[in-house]
Enzyme design. Structure first.
Site, PDB file in Angstrom:
ATOM      1  N   GLY A  17       0.803  -1.229   0.000  1.00  0.00           N
ATOM      2  CA  GLY A  17       0.000   0.000   0.000  1.00  0.00           C
ATOM      3  C   GLY A  17       0.832   1.272   0.000  1.00  0.00           C
ATOM      4  N   ASN A  87       3.667   5.148   9.374  1.00  0.00           N
ATOM      5  CA  ASN A  87       2.642   4.883   8.363  1.00  0.00           C
ATOM      6  C   ASN A  87       1.714   3.722   8.717  1.00  0.00           C
ATOM      7  OD1 ASN A  87       1.594   4.573   5.408  1.00  0.00           O
ATOM      8  ND2 ASN A  87       2.542   2.597   5.882  1.00  0.00           N
ATOM      9  N   TYR A 152     -11.364   4.622  14.319  1.00  0.00           N
ATOM     10  CA  TYR A 152     -10.375   5.057  13.314  1.00  0.00           C
ATOM     11  C   TYR A 152     -10.313   6.581  13.253  1.00  0.00           C
ATOM     12  CZ  TYR A 152      -7.904   5.227   8.776  1.00  0.00           C
ATOM     13  OH  TYR A 152      -6.993   5.468   7.755  1.00  0.00           O
ATOM     14  N   PRO A 190      -4.949  -2.135  -0.328  1.00  0.00           N
ATOM     15  CA  PRO A 190      -5.676  -3.265   0.266  1.00  0.00           C
ATOM     16  C   PRO A 190      -6.523  -2.854   1.482  1.00  0.00           C
ATOM     17  CG  PRO A 190      -3.429  -3.911  -0.248  1.00  0.00           C
ATOM     18  CD  PRO A 190      -3.505  -2.440  -0.496  1.00  0.00           C
TER      19      PRO A 190
HETATM   20  P1  NAD Z   1      -2.550  -1.296   3.992  1.00  0.00           P
HETATM   21  O1  NAD Z   1      -3.462  -2.135   4.799  1.00  0.00           O
HETATM   22  O2  NAD Z   1      -2.502  -1.510   2.533  1.00  0.00           O
HETATM   23  O3  NAD Z   1      -1.055  -1.376   4.574  1.00  0.00           O
HETATM   24  C1  NAD Z   1      -0.808  -1.200   5.945  1.00  0.00           C
HETATM   25  C2  NAD Z   1       0.436  -1.990   6.344  1.00  0.00           C
HETATM   26  O4  NAD Z   1       0.585  -1.835   7.768  1.00  0.00           O
HETATM   27  C3  NAD Z   1       0.299  -3.499   6.068  1.00  0.00           C
HETATM   28  O5  NAD Z   1       1.443  -3.985   5.393  1.00  0.00           O
HETATM   29  C4  NAD Z   1       0.152  -4.110   7.465  1.00  0.00           C
HETATM   30  O6  NAD Z   1       0.687  -5.429   7.570  1.00  0.00           O
HETATM   31  C5  NAD Z   1       0.924  -3.100   8.328  1.00  0.00           C
HETATM   32  N1  NAD Z   1       0.528  -3.181   9.741  1.00  0.00           N
HETATM   33  C6  NAD Z   1      -0.724  -3.327  10.252  1.00  0.00           C
HETATM   34  N2  NAD Z   1      -0.676  -3.428  11.575  1.00  0.00           N
HETATM   35  C7  NAD Z   1       0.634  -3.347  11.937  1.00  0.00           C
HETATM   36  C8  NAD Z   1       1.323  -3.410  13.178  1.00  0.00           C
HETATM   37  N3  NAD Z   1       0.667  -3.589  14.355  1.00  0.00           N
HETATM   38  N4  NAD Z   1       2.664  -3.270  13.175  1.00  0.00           N
HETATM   39  C9  NAD Z   1       3.346  -3.111  12.013  1.00  0.00           C
HETATM   40  N5  NAD Z   1       2.748  -3.080  10.806  1.00  0.00           N
HETATM   41  C10 NAD Z   1       1.401  -3.190  10.769  1.00  0.00           C
HETATM   42  O7  NAD Z   1      -2.967   0.214   4.319  1.00  0.00           O
HETATM   43  P2  NAD Z   1      -2.683   1.594   3.544  1.00  0.00           P
HETATM   44  O8  NAD Z   1      -3.941   1.997   2.897  1.00  0.00           O
HETATM   45  O9  NAD Z   1      -1.443   1.516   2.776  1.00  0.00           O
HETATM   46  O10 NAD Z   1      -2.507   2.546   4.816  1.00  0.00           O
HETATM   47  C11 NAD Z   1      -1.268   3.090   5.237  1.00  0.00           C
HETATM   48  C12 NAD Z   1      -1.566   4.251   6.175  1.00  0.00           C
HETATM   49  O11 NAD Z   1      -2.316   5.242   5.470  1.00  0.00           O
HETATM   50  C13 NAD Z   1      -2.421   3.852   7.375  1.00  0.00           C
HETATM   51  O12 NAD Z   1      -1.996   4.572   8.520  1.00  0.00           O
HETATM   52  C14 NAD Z   1      -3.814   4.276   6.979  1.00  0.00           C
HETATM   53  O13 NAD Z   1      -4.647   4.530   8.059  1.00  0.00           O
HETATM   54  C15 NAD Z   1      -3.490   5.553   6.199  1.00  0.00           C
HETATM   55  N6  NAD Z   1      -4.553   5.971   5.285  1.00  0.00           N
HETATM   56  C16 NAD Z   1      -4.971   5.163   4.267  1.00  0.00           C
HETATM   57  C17 NAD Z   1      -5.975   5.633   3.438  1.00  0.00           C
HETATM   58  C18 NAD Z   1      -6.504   4.799   2.295  1.00  0.00           C
HETATM   59  O14 NAD Z   1      -7.538   5.197   1.722  1.00  0.00           O
HETATM   60  N7  NAD Z   1      -5.846   3.732   1.893  1.00  0.00           N
HETATM   61  C19 NAD Z   1      -6.562   6.888   3.644  1.00  0.00           C
HETATM   62  C20 NAD Z   1      -6.087   7.668   4.682  1.00  0.00           C
HETATM   63  C21 NAD Z   1      -5.076   7.211   5.509  1.00  0.00           C
END
Ligand code: NAD
Length: 262
Positions: A17, A87, A152, A190
């Site tokens: 991601g 992140n 969240y 994802p």
């Molecule tokens: P993602 O689920 O695709 O990836 C997140 C990663 O974090 C995964 O590889 C997972 O294994 C890892 N992870 C989860 N729990 C963990 C833990 N306890 N310790 C270490 N690693 C851990 O999510 P993403 O969409 O890439 O999100 C990344 C960041 O961006 C997050 O903080 C999310 O809240 C934020 N975000 C995402 C979006 C979106 O629309 N995708 C929007 C706003 C903010």
């Protein structure tokens, strides 16, 4: 190219991601990237894709001892940390506050907010002699509400505020550390796909299928009626980590295709 030559960067949740896209951009700019993730199998695969400038360490970002170990490992084997990107994050399970269990509340707050507190704490301790930049990934959900996402939203609002306090404390202490937050809108990763699938499965969604959910969210985005790309979020992180933003601290950079401008 070469913006981060000889710099050591730590990115949490880098196996996929947005975190993975952030690692890719730092490597393009010639940084040494250490990324962590709780999922070691995805972490190993990502490490292979990223090539010889990346190092993967398994870490649960909620665990304080593991933060201490990661920081010691970096100091001993790689040198001084210059940039930390907090992140890693998870979505909540879609339950509304009136039905939300205390276990679900604590699960989400632990991964999405405790982690940023710990990262910020050990990041400051590690960088205070030589300076650096901390970028915390919050969300538009830290600025506006979304029904069914109380834990969240609350965690991400906390990330927004811990960033400002850390920025002021570092400035007041005379540390050359800037601390900023990035607030992505809906981004194609994802996390979003899984959240849509889970709420549909539980019958908590207004939509019958993930395709329907994607289509509904896409038309909410003013810019291009599409979700953001992970690389577009990574570009904002690169800016805040670089000397191009040398007078910016405690700020919140929203990258959401105009969603929160409405
Ligand atoms: P993602 O689920 O695709 O990836 C997140 C990663 O974090 C995964 O590889 C997972 O294994 C890892 N992870 C989860 N729990 C963990 C833990 N306890 N310790 C270490 N690693 C851990 O999510 P993403 O969409 O890439 O999100 C990344 C960041 O961006 C997050 O903080 C999310 O809240 C934020 N975000 C995402 C979006 C979106 O629309 N995708 C929007 C706003 C903010």
């Amino acid at each position: 190219m070469g913006k981060f030559k000889e710099k050591i960067v730590l990115v949490t949740g880098g196996a996929r991601g947005i975190g993975f896209a952030i690692c890719e951009k730092f490597i393009q700019e010639e940084a040494t990237v250490i990324f962590t993730d709780i999922d070691s199998s995805s972490g190993d695969k990502a490490n292979q894709k990223l090539g010889s400038s990346s190092i993967f360490i398994q870490q649960d970002v909620c665990n304080e001892n593991e933060w201490q170990d990661v920081m010691l490992n970096i100091k001993k084997n790689h040198g001084d940390l210059s940039i930390l990107v907090n992140n890693a994050g998870i979505a909540s399970d879609g339950s509304r506050l009136e039905d939300c269990s205390i276990e679900e509340w604590r699960r989400v707050l632990s991964v999405d907010l405790d982690s940023v507190f710990l990262g910020t704490k050990y990041g400051i301790q590690n960088m205070k002699e030589k300076g650096g930049s901390i970028v915390n990934i919050s969300s538009i959900m830290g600025i506006v509400g979304w029904p069914g996402s109380g834990p969240y939203n609350s965690a991400k609002a906390g990330v927004r505020m811990i960033t400002k306090v850390a920025a002021l404390e570092c400035a007041e202490s005379g540390y050359n550390i800037r601390v900023n937050s990035v607030h992505p809108g809906f981004t194609d990763t994802p996390l979003v796909k899984n959240a849509f699938e889970e709420t549909i499965k539980k019958g908590d969604s207004l939509f019958q299928s993930t395709e329907e959910a994607y289509a509904a969210v896409e038309i909410m985005q003013p810019l291009g009626n599409r979700l953001g790309k992970p690389s577009e979020i990574a570009d904002a992180v690169i800016f805040l980590a670089s000397t191009n933003s040398s007078f910016i601290t405690g700020t919140e950079l929203v990258v959401d295709g105009g969603y929160t401008a409405k």
